[in-house]
Design an enzyme around this catalytic site. Structure first.
Site, short mmCIF file in Angstrom:
data_model
loop_
_atom_site.label_atom_id
_atom_site.label_comp_id
_atom_site.label_asym_id
_atom_site.label_seq_id
_atom_site.Cartn_x
_atom_site.Cartn_y
_atom_site.Cartn_z
CD GLU A 238 -2.55 1.16 2.71
OE1 GLU A 238 -3.49 1.96 2.86
OE2 GLU A 238 -2.22 0.33 3.59
CE LYS A 293 -8.74 0.95 2.38
NZ LYS A 293 -7.81 1.39 3.44
CB CYS A 345 -4.96 -1.79 4.42
SG CYS A 345 -4.35 -1.88 6.13
#
Length: 410
Positions: A238, A293, A345
């Site tokens: 990330e 995301k 994540c």
């Protein structure tokens, strides 16, 4: 366990709440020290739920407060990077109070049936959108199943154990249906040979402009290493490139050129229409695909409060920075003819990212855990990814900065 008696007295409620919190949290700290013994975790998990059903109502306040702190104390570690360390006691107090109230509500009507139903209902609840306290995780490394039905059967078993004056042995029957053992199935690897570099860049260096070019070159070194190893895909963590990558033409061109030799997935920021996204970039044969995301981190990437409070908090604590934006649906990358669900994540530990998997058997997760080192955060994330891999029958490849890369099999 069968000799314990239900006790709603107020004597020693602090001790009882303390013991309950230790039982509810022990599996995390055992895993942190690489102690994953199925029999031990099975017994501790069962005792944890049993104590939650029998301790006095006041003890639930203590149990909730301490359990919240034991599960979530890692949240305060990242404050150092915002010069907000002075807020640590306040954050921990807030976390503890939230879970103390939730646990106390388990006995709002102080009847065993209500407490069982309330605890079961909690497995569907995520305070402020944060879902990392999952009671099902108690059994992730045990002989007990992790499904909702398994969890409910455990509670039913304890109901019989507590209520039956005779034939308590019958309480074992529901428990028998929760037993699970390793599948021992053949592991099917993807067509692509994946290179997962282990990155350990300190968070205080990652966004330091003096180190930016050095870290960028480190990323390219790993890509070239993967090419030399004749891999098909290299995955970087990330925000491996700490820049708005779609506005950095020099880096984009280098990555596009290298993608003629190997597929590349890397994390970086993405800006579009004045909206900031945490994103994954997939480079292949000179082309780029962006996966924004979908689920943002509560209090990390978005503030889960009304807008007037969001603006106030961002102004006071984050120098006026805006919340990240998010996509509405997950993205799949196609690599060597197979689909890989992308996740960044926190969203890899939510049900939303697993929607509409269809024939997708693999997931690539990229994380940056350097925000939370040292703490139990990587351990809790590890346990959650193990849970979701098993729940959705999907292979997860987790590439992370700051903690251990892992591959999870159903």
């Amino acid at each position: 366990m069968f000799l314990l008696k239900r006790d709603y007295s107020n004597k020693n409620f602090i001790i009882k709440g303390f013991i309950s919190s230790i039982l509810l949290s022990s599996f995390i700290y055992l895993s942190y020290f690489n102690i994953e013994i199925k029999f031990l975790n099975t017994i501790l998990g069962l005792f944890a739920l049993y104590f939650l059903l029998i301790i006095p109502k006041k003890a639930l306040l203590v149990s909730g407060f301490l359990t919240g702190v034991l599960w979530c104390n890692w949240m305060a570690v990242s404050l150092q990077y915002y010069d907000l360390v002075y807020l640590t006691p306040i954050i921990l107090l807030f976390i503890g109070i939230v879970y103390a109230i939730i646990f106390y509500l388990f006995a709002f009507f102080d009847r065993l049936t209500f407490r069982i139903l309330a605890i079961f209902a909690f497995t569907f609840f995520a305070p402020f959108g944060f879902n990392w306290m999952k009671f099902e995780l108690l059994f992730i490394d045990s002989y007990i199943g992790i499904g909702k039905v398994d969890f409910f059967l455990i509670l039913v078993s304890f109901y019989f154990m507590i209520k039956l004056k005779r034939f308590k042995i019958l309480a074992i029957i529901p428990l028998l249906f929760t037993l699970t053992f390793p599948k021992g199935l053949y592991i099917q690897n993807p067509n692509a040979k994946i290179y997962m570099p282990q990155m350990n860049v300190n968070q205080d260096l990652r966004w330091d402009k003096k180190y930016k070019s050095t870290l960028d070159e480190q990323n390219f070194d790993e890509i070239n290493k993967a090419i030399n190893l004749q891999k098909d895909l290299v995955v970087l963590p990330e925000t491996a490139f700490t820049t708005v990558l779609n506005r950095n033409s020099a880096l984009l061109e280098r990555l596009k050129e290298l993608s003629n030799k190997i597929d590349i997935i890397t994390g970086a920021l993405y800006v579009e229409d004045n909206q900031i996204y945490n994103a994954s970039y997939h480079f292949s044969k000179g082309e780029i695909e962006i996966a924004k995301k979908v689920v943002l981190v509560p209090f990390g990437e978005e503030i889960p409060f009304p807008k007037f409070l969001v603006d106030f908090i961002n102004k006071i604590f984050y120098n006026g920075a805006q919340d990240y934006s998010k996509a509405s649906t997950p993205t799949d990358f196609t690599i060597k003819g197979e689909k890989f669900r992308n996740a960044i994540c926190y969203e890899a530990t939510t049900d939303k990212i697993f929607e509409n998997l269809a024939d997708t058997k693999y997931m690539i997760v990229i994380s940056n855990n350097a925000w939370f080192i040292p703490s139990i955060e990587p351990t809790l994330q590890h346990l959650l990814l193990k849970y979701y891999s098993r729940k959705y029958d999907i292979n997860i490849f987790h590439v992370v900065n700051g903690s251990q890369n892992r591959v999870y099999r159903p």
